[in-house]
Motif scaffolding. Structure first.
Motif, PDB file in Angstrom:
ATOM      1  N   VAL A 181       0.844  -1.202   0.000  1.00  0.00           N
ATOM      2  CA  VAL A 181       0.000   0.000   0.000  1.00  0.00           C
ATOM      3  C   VAL A 181       0.878   1.250   0.000  1.00  0.00           C
ATOM      4  N   SER A 195       2.400   1.673  -3.431  1.00  0.00           N
ATOM      5  CA  SER A 195       1.395   2.016  -4.448  1.00  0.00           C
ATOM      6  C   SER A 195       0.995   3.485  -4.371  1.00  0.00           C
ATOM      7  N   PHE A 196       1.058   4.054  -3.158  1.00  0.00           N
ATOM      8  CA  PHE A 196       0.661   5.456  -2.978  1.00  0.00           C
ATOM      9  C   PHE A 196       1.851   6.309  -2.548  1.00  0.00           C
ATOM     10  N   GLN A 197       3.039   5.958  -3.058  1.00  0.00           N
ATOM     11  CA  GLN A 197       4.242   6.647  -2.605  1.00  0.00           C
ATOM     12  C   GLN A 197       4.247   8.139  -2.927  1.00  0.00           C
ATOM     13  N   CYS A 225       1.925  10.128  -2.481  1.00  0.00           N
ATOM     14  CA  CYS A 225       1.145  10.846  -1.474  1.00  0.00           C
ATOM     15  C   CYS A 225       1.758  10.750  -0.079  1.00  0.00           C
ATOM     16  N   LEU A 226       2.849  10.021   0.047  1.00  0.00           N
ATOM     17  CA  LEU A 226       3.401   9.761   1.369  1.00  0.00           C
ATOM     18  C   LEU A 226       4.670  10.569   1.619  1.00  0.00           C
TER      19      LEU A 226
END
Length: 207
Positions: free
Chosen positions: A91, A94-96, A98-99
C-alpha cells in the motif's frame, strides 16, 4: 530520469505484491509436510486428511485446542505478521507519491522485518515436527497431529519418513522474493534521496 524511477517503482511494487501472494498461499496450504503412510498433509495453519482433494482443507484451531503445537502456533503468528507487513508495504509503495519520504523509507525496514519473520516461521514449523511422531513407548507425542500426518523418526528439523511439500517450498521462495524487494527498496530510496537532497561525501556516512 523520471521514467527510470517510475519503472523501478513499478518493479518494486510487483515484487512486493508477488511476495504477498506467496505468503498468502503458504498460509492457506496444508502441504508443508506430507505423510508417507497416509494421504495426510500438515501446515502451521491448516491440515488435510486427503491432500489430493483441494476441498479437504481445515484449520487446526478447534482440533488442537486441548493439545496445541506451540511451535506451529508461533510459526503461524510470524507468517501472519509477515503478510500484514507485506500488505502495508504494498500500500505504501502504491501510494508513494502521497506519502512523506520518511514513511516511504520505513517500507524498506518493514520488508526486512518480513524476511526475518518468514525465516522464523519456517524454522519454528521445523522445530515442531517432533509432534508428528511417537515417543519411546510408541505413544503419539501429539495424537491429533499424528492421526493426520504420521511421520516415523521425525524430530526438530527432521521430517523423518514424511516428505516436504509445496507449502514449505513457497515459504522459501517468498523469503527470496521479499529479500529482493528489500534490496530494491534500499537502492530506490537511496537513489531518490541522492537526487532530491544532494549531499557531500562527508555527509553520506550519516545515511
Amino acid at each position: 530520469m523520471a521514467h527510470g524511477r517510475g519503472f523501478t517503482a513499478i518493479v518494486y511494487a510487483i515484487f512486493v505484491f508477488l511476495a504477498l501472494i506467496l505468503v498468502a498461499f503458504s498460509i492457506s496450504l496444508p502441504t508443508w509436510i506430507l505423510s508417507d503412510t497416509s494421504d495426510g498433509a500438515c501446515g502451521p495453519f491448516t491440515y488435510s486428511n486427503d491432500r489430493s482433494n483441494i476441498n479437504d482443507v481445515a484449520l487446526w484451531d478447534k482440533l488442537v485446542k486441548d493439545n496445541p503445537v506451540v511451535f506451529w502456533l508461533a510459526s503461524s503468528v510470524c507468517l501472519l505478521l509477515a503478510g500484514v507487513l507485506l500488505l502495508a508495504g504494498f500500500v505504501f509503495i502504491s501510494f508513494q507519491a502521497c506519502l512523506p519520504t520518511k514513511l516511504l523509507g520505513l517500507t524498506r525496514f518493514l520488508l526486512l522485518l518480513c524476511v526475518v519473520l518468514e525465516v522464523a516461521s519456517a524454522c519454528l514449523f521445523a522445530s515442531g515436527l517432533g509432534n508428528a511422531t511417537v515417543d519411546a513407548s510408541d505413544d503419539p507425542i501429539n495424537s491429533v497431529v499424528f492421526a493426520v500426518c504420521p511421520c516415523e523418526e521425525s524430530g526438530p528439523f527432521q521430517t523423518g519418513t514424511c516428505g516436504i511439500g509445496a507449502g514449505n517450498l513457497l515459504v522459501g521462495v517468498s523469503v527470496l522474493v521479499t529479500f529482493v524487494s528489500t534490496m530494491i527498496g534500499f537502492l530506490t530510496f537511496n537513489s531518490t534521496i541522492a537526487k532530491v537532497h544532494p549531499f557531500s561525501n562527508e555527509d553520506s556516512r550519516f545515511l
